[in-house]
Design a protein around this motif. Sequence first.
Motif, PDB file in Angstrom:
ATOM      1  N   ALA A   1       4.479  -2.123  10.122  1.00 35.80           N
ATOM      2  CA  ALA A   1       3.047  -1.946  10.361  1.00 35.80           C
ATOM      3  C   ALA A   1       2.317  -3.279  10.281  1.00 35.80           C
ATOM      4  O   ALA A   1       2.782  -4.217   9.621  1.00 35.80           O
ATOM      5  N   SER A   2       1.139  -3.325  10.913  1.00 28.65           N
ATOM      6  CA  SER A   2       0.321  -4.540  10.845  1.00 28.65           C
ATOM      7  C   SER A   2      -0.168  -4.769   9.418  1.00 28.65           C
ATOM      8  O   SER A   2      -0.263  -5.896   8.970  1.00 28.65           O
ATOM      9  N   GLY A   3      -0.456  -3.685   8.711  1.00 28.79           N
ATOM     10  CA  GLY A   3      -0.930  -3.808   7.334  1.00 28.79           C
ATOM     11  C   GLY A   3      -0.328  -2.703   6.486  1.00 28.79           C
ATOM     12  O   GLY A   3      -0.422  -1.536   6.844  1.00 28.79           O
ATOM     13  N   ARG A   4       0.281  -3.085   5.356  1.00 29.25           N
ATOM     14  CA  ARG A   4       0.908  -2.075   4.501  1.00 29.25           C
ATOM     15  C   ARG A   4      -0.137  -1.479   3.574  1.00 29.25           C
ATOM     16  O   ARG A   4      -0.408  -2.038   2.506  1.00 29.25           O
TER      17      ARG A   4
ATOM     18  N   GLU B   1      -7.663   4.367  10.650  1.00 30.73           N
ATOM     19  CA  GLU B   1      -8.119   4.837  11.965  1.00 30.73           C
ATOM     20  C   GLU B   1      -7.401   4.058  13.067  1.00 30.73           C
ATOM     21  O   GLU B   1      -7.244   4.568  14.166  1.00 30.73           O
ATOM     22  N   GLY B   2      -7.002   2.825  12.760  1.00 27.94           N
ATOM     23  CA  GLY B   2      -6.406   1.989  13.809  1.00 27.94           C
ATOM     24  C   GLY B   2      -5.261   1.126  13.302  1.00 27.94           C
ATOM     25  O   GLY B   2      -5.186  -0.054  13.617  1.00 27.94           O
ATOM     26  N   GLN B   3      -4.371   1.729  12.529  1.00 25.17           N
ATOM     27  CA  GLN B   3      -3.161   1.013  12.116  1.00 25.17           C
ATOM     28  C   GLN B   3      -2.318   0.743  13.355  1.00 25.17           C
ATOM     29  O   GLN B   3      -2.242   1.605  14.246  1.00 25.17           O
ATOM     30  N   VAL B   4      -1.702  -0.436  13.450  1.00 15.44           N
ATOM     31  CA  VAL B   4      -0.798  -0.728  14.561  1.00 15.44           C
ATOM     32  C   VAL B   4       0.618  -0.858  14.021  1.00 15.44           C
ATOM     33  O   VAL B   4       0.858  -1.553  13.020  1.00 15.44           O
TER      34      VAL B   4
ATOM     35  N   GLY C   1      -9.013  -5.546  10.079  1.00 12.17           N
ATOM     36  CA  GLY C   1     -10.338  -5.093   9.675  1.00 12.17           C
ATOM     37  C   GLY C   1     -10.273  -3.821   8.838  1.00 12.17           C
ATOM     38  O   GLY C   1      -9.476  -2.924   9.123  1.00 12.17           O
ATOM     39  N   TYR C   2     -11.101  -3.763   7.815  1.00 11.55           N
ATOM     40  CA  TYR C   2     -11.186  -2.592   6.934  1.00 11.55           C
ATOM     41  C   TYR C   2     -12.645  -2.162   6.775  1.00 11.55           C
ATOM     42  O   TYR C   2     -13.562  -2.985   6.884  1.00 11.55           O
TER      43      TYR C   2
ATOM     44  N   LEU D   1     -11.157   3.539   1.179  1.00 11.65           N
ATOM     45  CA  LEU D   1     -10.747   2.455   2.083  1.00 11.65           C
ATOM     46  C   LEU D   1     -10.052   2.978   3.342  1.00 11.65           C
ATOM     47  O   LEU D   1      -9.212   3.874   3.269  1.00 11.65           O
ATOM     48  N   THR D   2     -10.431   2.409   4.487  1.00 10.43           N
ATOM     49  CA  THR D   2      -9.801   2.759   5.766  1.00 10.43           C
ATOM     50  C   THR D   2      -9.434   1.483   6.528  1.00 10.43           C
ATOM     51  O   THR D   2     -10.282   0.598   6.704  1.00 10.43           O
ATOM     52  N   PHE D   3      -8.191   1.426   6.975  1.00 17.49           N
ATOM     53  CA  PHE D   3      -7.730   0.330   7.842  1.00 17.49           C
ATOM     54  C   PHE D   3      -8.264   0.625   9.234  1.00 17.49           C
ATOM     55  O   PHE D   3      -7.926   1.639   9.839  1.00 17.49           O
TER      56      PHE D   3
END
Lengths: 253, 253
Positions: free
Chosen positions: A48-51, A59-62, A111-112, A239-241
């Motif tokens: 993942a882009s961010g763990r 909402e927009g994990q890549v 972005g968070y 918190l939301t990624f």
Amino acid sequence: MPRYALLVEYDGAPFVGWQRQASGLSVQQVLEDAGASLNGGVPAPTMASGRTDAGVHAEGQVVQIDIALGLSPERLRDALNFHGRPHPVSVVKAAHAPAGWSARFSCTGRGYRYRILNRRARPALQAGRVWHVQGPLDAEVMHRAAQHLLGRHDFSAFRAAACQAKDALRTLDRLDVERQDDEILVRTEARSFLHHQVRNMVGTLVQVGLGRRPVEWPRQLLDGRDRTLAGQNAPAEGLTFLFARYPEGLDWR
Amino acid sequence: MPRYALLVEYDGAPFVGWQRQASGLSVQQVLEDAGASLNGGVPAPTMASGRTDAGVHAEGQVVQIDIALGLSPERLRDALNFHGRPHPVSVVKAAHAPAGWSARFSCTGRGYRYRILNRRARPALQAGRVWHVQGPLDAEVMHRAAQHLLGRHDFSAFRAAACQAKDALRTLDRLDVERQDDEILVRTEARSFLHHQVRNMVGTLVQVGLGRRPVEWPRQLLDGRDRTLAGQNAPAEGLTFLFARYPEGLDWR
């Protein structure tokens, strides 16, 4: 093996976090197990882009996923959503990954958003999606304090004890605080963040917003580099990624 | 006995609806039981501005409650939220009710929002809060069709078979359809609605938005007054009661 990029939304509540762990179900496991039926029965490896931590939403994990079967991005998206049921993980879009692309290492911006419900009454509809802070918060003073954290600094003061990054030097590009009715929204962006950095910054800004600490305090903490002095680590559920940026772009389907 | 007005938020998912029923837990029962400890151990009688169905949410339901104990509105709000735990019902504000005021009969306007998630991928974060419609919806044509329902009409075509209202004459003041990214939002307002009227109108507009019916169809249904012909009753989970209007206003705390 063909690599795909996935744009993934999830509710963090039931998971131990993004990363696969023996202690419980992770978002990664849901996707890799869903991919197994398209990968000769073997879990399809992902990164993942961010763990994100336990309880953090996206909402927009890549995510990158390597799948033996050559499928169109549309078919892959639909198949992963079918096999991933009933877990609250949804592949919103998919794309063929460019050659040499990595969801994690090619990412140049993350972005968070952090949501605080700032009212006396406990949340009902937003339960599990916000940090409930009852005392009145001054969003303007929080925003002013936040601006002193922008730029390239050693963020040791806002890092988790367990953070595994080699150094704490990071460049903070955005840290905006805004009130919308009963909610305080914190939006932040950087090339990368340290473990717990966003939640520690939010917890610290809340102390300023409540009037318990002066507007200069977050910057003083930053300069002191002592991670035992910052405000509380704000709860994961707020918190939301939101997004991951890539210089080359992706042809989402 | 002193009467109070309450501004109430709830997640409709776990409830049989607003109204007390033998078949399961209602929002009304949660509030009345929470009020019992302030009312000599007897459930405190309530009435709502709008009796929402099972699964329907509220951000701004207005409820009257009669409580023997003379409390400030602030204390009442806090006490009801304390005793109503852990149910997803929250008293956001409270006020002393004006003399002769009724949450239901003094109400001169009610507003609802209906959310449709219009994308291929199933919902994750918005699960339980949206109707998931996969085929592409044309929000503009839905909005145009909706405008032909405004005004005073016999809404028999959009009424539930079980609707107990004496007549079906209602005045529809607003029915706006708008796209916001992946969501279609329908906002509607009237002095009062028939049972299932909003959800039946939404289900009908979706047939138009999908291109299965012409833009004139909802108005033709209205004029035909036959309740067996309208589009499906849209699922409860997409619907939220937003506000109730009162001519005299309320001094919310």
